[in-house]
Scaffold this motif. Structure first.
Motif, PDB file in Angstrom:
ATOM      1  N   ARG A  87       0.829  -1.203   0.000  1.00 25.44           N
ATOM      2  CA  ARG A  87       0.000   0.000   0.000  1.00 25.44           C
ATOM      3  C   ARG A  87       0.871   1.264   0.000  1.00 25.44           C
ATOM      4  O   ARG A  87       0.524   2.262  -0.645  1.00 25.44           O
ATOM      5  N   GLN A  88       1.971   1.220   0.704  1.00 26.93           N
ATOM      6  CA  GLN A  88       2.880   2.365   0.668  1.00 26.93           C
ATOM      7  C   GLN A  88       3.425   2.570  -0.741  1.00 26.93           C
ATOM      8  O   GLN A  88       3.550   3.701  -1.216  1.00 26.93           O
ATOM      9  N   ALA A  89       3.771   1.474  -1.409  1.00 28.71           N
ATOM     10  CA  ALA A  89       4.382   1.547  -2.734  1.00 28.71           C
ATOM     11  C   ALA A  89       3.389   1.938  -3.820  1.00 28.71           C
ATOM     12  O   ALA A  89       3.744   2.638  -4.775  1.00 28.71           O
ATOM     13  N   ARG A  90       2.149   1.472  -3.700  1.00 26.87           N
ATOM     14  CA  ARG A  90       1.171   1.627  -4.780  1.00 26.87           C
ATOM     15  C   ARG A  90       0.165   2.747  -4.553  1.00 26.87           C
ATOM     16  O   ARG A  90      -0.498   3.167  -5.498  1.00 26.87           O
ATOM     17  N   GLU A  91       0.041   3.207  -3.301  1.00 26.97           N
ATOM     18  CA  GLU A  91      -0.925   4.256  -3.003  1.00 26.97           C
ATOM     19  C   GLU A  91      -0.245   5.504  -2.439  1.00 26.97           C
ATOM     20  O   GLU A  91      -0.380   6.593  -2.999  1.00 26.97           O
ATOM     21  N   ALA A  92       0.477   5.352  -1.335  1.00 25.24           N
ATOM     22  CA  ALA A  92       1.056   6.523  -0.672  1.00 25.24           C
ATOM     23  C   ALA A  92       2.168   7.159  -1.500  1.00 25.24           C
ATOM     24  O   ALA A  92       2.223   8.389  -1.642  1.00 25.24           O
ATOM     25  N   LEU A  93       3.072   6.347  -2.044  1.00 26.40           N
ATOM     26  CA  LEU A  93       4.202   6.916  -2.787  1.00 26.40           C
ATOM     27  C   LEU A  93       3.740   7.612  -4.072  1.00 26.40           C
ATOM     28  O   LEU A  93       4.181   8.742  -4.349  1.00 26.40           O
ATOM     29  N   PRO A  94       2.842   7.025  -4.870  1.00 24.15           N
ATOM     30  CA  PRO A  94       2.338   7.780  -6.027  1.00 24.15           C
ATOM     31  C   PRO A  94       1.637   9.077  -5.639  1.00 24.15           C
ATOM     32  O   PRO A  94       1.752  10.084  -6.354  1.00 24.15           O
ATOM     33  N   ALA A  95       0.908   9.074  -4.520  1.00 16.64           N
ATOM     34  CA  ALA A  95       0.243  10.301  -4.077  1.00 16.64           C
ATOM     35  C   ALA A  95       1.267  11.360  -3.685  1.00 16.64           C
ATOM     36  O   ALA A  95       1.088  12.552  -3.986  1.00 16.64           O
ATOM     37  N   LEU A  96       2.336  10.956  -3.017  1.00 16.07           N
ATOM     38  CA  LEU A  96       3.392  11.897  -2.655  1.00 16.07           C
ATOM     39  C   LEU A  96       4.061  12.460  -3.906  1.00 16.07           C
ATOM     40  O   LEU A  96       4.292  13.672  -4.012  1.00 16.07           O
ATOM     41  N   PHE A  97       4.368  11.586  -4.865  1.00 11.97           N
ATOM     42  CA  PHE A  97       5.018  12.044  -6.094  1.00 11.97           C
ATOM     43  C   PHE A  97       4.114  13.013  -6.856  1.00 11.97           C
ATOM     44  O   PHE A  97       4.588  14.010  -7.414  1.00 11.97           O
ATOM     45  N   ALA A  98       2.816  12.736  -6.884  1.00 15.65           N
ATOM     46  CA  ALA A  98       1.901  13.657  -7.559  1.00 15.65           C
ATOM     47  C   ALA A  98       1.888  15.015  -6.858  1.00 15.65           C
ATOM     48  O   ALA A  98       1.902  16.069  -7.511  1.00 15.65           O
ATOM     49  N   GLY A 105       7.118  13.214 -17.255  1.00 14.38           N
ATOM     50  CA  GLY A 105       6.363  14.347 -17.744  1.00 14.38           C
ATOM     51  C   GLY A 105       6.089  15.418 -16.712  1.00 14.38           C
ATOM     52  O   GLY A 105       5.444  16.432 -17.023  1.00 14.38           O
ATOM     53  N   ARG A 106       6.568  15.236 -15.496  1.00 11.54           N
ATOM     54  CA  ARG A 106       6.366  16.232 -14.444  1.00 11.54           C
ATOM     55  C   ARG A 106       7.636  17.059 -14.232  1.00 11.54           C
ATOM     56  O   ARG A 106       8.701  16.727 -14.753  1.00 11.54           O
ATOM     57  N   ARG A 107       7.502  18.076 -13.427  1.00 12.09           N
ATOM     58  CA  ARG A 107       8.587  19.046 -13.246  1.00 12.09           C
ATOM     59  C   ARG A 107       9.902  18.391 -12.837  1.00 12.09           C
ATOM     60  O   ARG A 107      10.969  18.727 -13.356  1.00 12.09           O
ATOM     61  N   HIS A 108       9.844  17.464 -11.888  1.00  9.46           N
ATOM     62  CA  HIS A 108      11.086  16.888 -11.351  1.00  9.46           C
ATOM     63  C   HIS A 108      11.498  15.588 -12.044  1.00  9.46           C
ATOM     64  O   HIS A 108      12.535  15.022 -11.696  1.00  9.46           O
ATOM     65  N   GLY A 109      10.719  15.116 -12.990  1.00  7.04           N
ATOM     66  CA  GLY A 109      11.117  13.953 -13.775  1.00  7.04           C
ATOM     67  C   GLY A 109      11.099  12.651 -13.002  1.00  7.04           C
ATOM     68  O   GLY A 109      10.629  12.562 -11.863  1.00  7.04           O
ATOM     69  N   LYS A 110      11.621  11.617 -13.657  1.00  7.29           N
ATOM     70  CA  LYS A 110      11.662  10.287 -13.045  1.00  7.29           C
ATOM     71  C   LYS A 110      12.670  10.249 -11.898  1.00  7.29           C
ATOM     72  O   LYS A 110      13.794  10.749 -12.044  1.00  7.29           O
ATOM     73  N   PRO A 111      12.319   9.634 -10.787  1.00 14.92           N
ATOM     74  CA  PRO A 111      13.272   9.521  -9.676  1.00 14.92           C
ATOM     75  C   PRO A 111      14.094   8.238  -9.760  1.00 14.92           C
ATOM     76  O   PRO A 111      13.737   7.285 -10.465  1.00 14.92           O
ATOM     77  N   TRP A 112      15.174   8.235  -9.026  1.00 13.71           N
ATOM     78  CA  TRP A 112      15.913   7.026  -8.691  1.00 13.71           C
ATOM     79  C   TRP A 112      15.587   6.719  -7.228  1.00 13.71           C
ATOM     80  O   TRP A 112      15.815   7.558  -6.362  1.00 13.71           O
ATOM     81  N   LEU A 113      15.055   5.542  -6.963  1.00 13.50           N
ATOM     82  CA  LEU A 113      14.669   5.189  -5.601  1.00 13.50           C
ATOM     83  C   LEU A 113      15.839   4.551  -4.864  1.00 13.50           C
ATOM     84  O   LEU A 113      16.496   3.643  -5.402  1.00 13.50           O
ATOM     85  N   LEU A 114      16.088   5.005  -3.645  1.00 18.49           N
ATOM     86  CA  LEU A 114      17.109   4.397  -2.794  1.00 18.49           C
ATOM     87  C   LEU A 114      16.425   4.024  -1.477  1.00 18.49           C
ATOM     88  O   LEU A 114      16.086   4.893  -0.679  1.00 18.49           O
ATOM     89  N   GLY A 115      16.199   2.714  -1.277  1.00 22.59           N
ATOM     90  CA  GLY A 115      15.448   2.260  -0.131  1.00 22.59           C
ATOM     91  C   GLY A 115      16.252   1.348   0.771  1.00 22.59           C
ATOM     92  O   GLY A 115      17.015   0.505   0.294  1.00 22.59           O
ATOM     93  N   HIS A 116      16.049   1.514   2.078  1.00 23.26           N
ATOM     94  CA  HIS A 116      16.730   0.703   3.078  1.00 23.26           C
ATOM     95  C   HIS A 116      15.732  -0.199   3.780  1.00 23.26           C
ATOM     96  O   HIS A 116      14.697   0.272   4.271  1.00 23.26           O
ATOM     97  N   SER A 117      16.006  -1.503   3.855  1.00 19.56           N
ATOM     98  CA  SER A 117      15.204  -2.468   4.598  1.00 19.56           C
ATOM     99  C   SER A 117      13.756  -2.450   4.105  1.00 19.56           C
ATOM    100  O   SER A 117      13.502  -2.680   2.924  1.00 19.56           O
TER     101      SER A 117
END
Length: 271
Positions: A87-98, A105-117
């Motif tokens: 749910r964090q990956a598919r709901e919360a993170l897309p909402a934050l990115f929006a 196609g957005r101002r800051h472009g595609k991110p590189w994700l760096l995740g721990h654990s």
């Protein structure tokens, strides 16, 4: 550096997410988004995100997930399910990115994700679920399945929280430390969580992946990153000696050098 807050929709309501931008003026350089561990937050990263972004001449975004740091706390009667990372990956993170104008196609472009654990697992789920939405992924000690070693160590952490100053130390990094700790600890020690398994998703990964594991990690074995490589053969493995569950603390120099080289090799944003 002080944090800001943004409101996003999640679970049928509005929540606040604590975040910090790093070097946002470097608009033509890659954007590294840092996803923290199961007890992490913006401040728990300490200075690693800043130093990595300076070393690679990257932009950065650091944020605290729902329930952590300065973000909206989890209500104490709310129990997370086996799918909490999904749910964090598919709901919360897309909402934050929006909300922050991140993505294709957005101002800051595609991110590189760096995740721990846990953050690494969330990064993998997001990249597998939205294959065209990220430039690449670096994961530090991610979980793709639940190992006996992980459960034993998390049970020990529970006793440490109850009997030592761990609670007081964590309270420096969370507005509601009990919300943060028990949300994570309760679901990991729930027998139902043994069903957590990312392997069916991993062959959907299309982006470059750098998977990092310490040889002395008390929460997971090399089977975690080797499993990623098995399903996503483009994955590059980095196995670090004299390193536990937190490569960004135990082997920051080696990790930074490897991550900077990997992002610069594969990023779609040019200098």
């Amino acid at each position: 550096m002080s944090s800001e807050a943004v409101r996003i929709p999640f679970d049928g309501r509005q929540i606040e997410i604590e975040y910090q931008w790093l070097r946002p003026e470097r608009v033509r350089r890659p954007l590294a988004v840092f996803l923290h561990e199961g007890l992490g937050s913006v401040s728990m990263w300490r200075d690693f995100p800043r130093k990595l972004c300076e070393a690679g001449d990257f932009r950065g975004l650091v944020f605290s997930r729902y329930g952590y740091g300065g973000s909206t706390p989890r209500p104490h009667d709310e129990k997370w399910g086996v799918d909490f990372m999904h749910r964090q990956a598919r709901e919360a993170l897309p909402a934050l990115f929006a909300a922050l104008d991140i993505g294709p196609g957005r101002r800051h472009g595609k991110p590189w994700l760096l995740g721990h654990s846990d953050g690494g697992s969330i990064a993998l789920i997001h990249a597998a679920s939205f294959p065209d939405a990220v430039d690449g992924v670096t994961v530090l000690a991610p979980h793709i399945v639940v190992e006996d070693l992980s459960v034993r160590s998390i049970a020990v952490t529970r006793e440490t929280y109850l009997t030592t100053d761990l609670r007081a130390r964590l309270a420096r990094h969370h507005h509601d430390v009990d919300s943060a700790f028990w949300g994570w600890n309760d679901i990991w020690l729930d027998p139902a969580f043994r069903a957590f398994d990312l392997r069916p998703l991993l062959d959907n990964l299309r982006c470059p992946v750098l998977a990092v594991q310490g040889e002395e990690d008390e929460y997971g074995t090399m089977a975690q990153i080797e499993g990623i490589h098995r399903y996503a053969p483009q994955t590059v493995l980095l196995k670090l000696a004299r390193c536990g569950h937190s490569p960004h603390r135990d082997q920051a120099g080696a990790l930074t050098a490897a991550t900077v080289a990997f992002i610069n090799t594969h990023t779609s944003i040019l200098k």
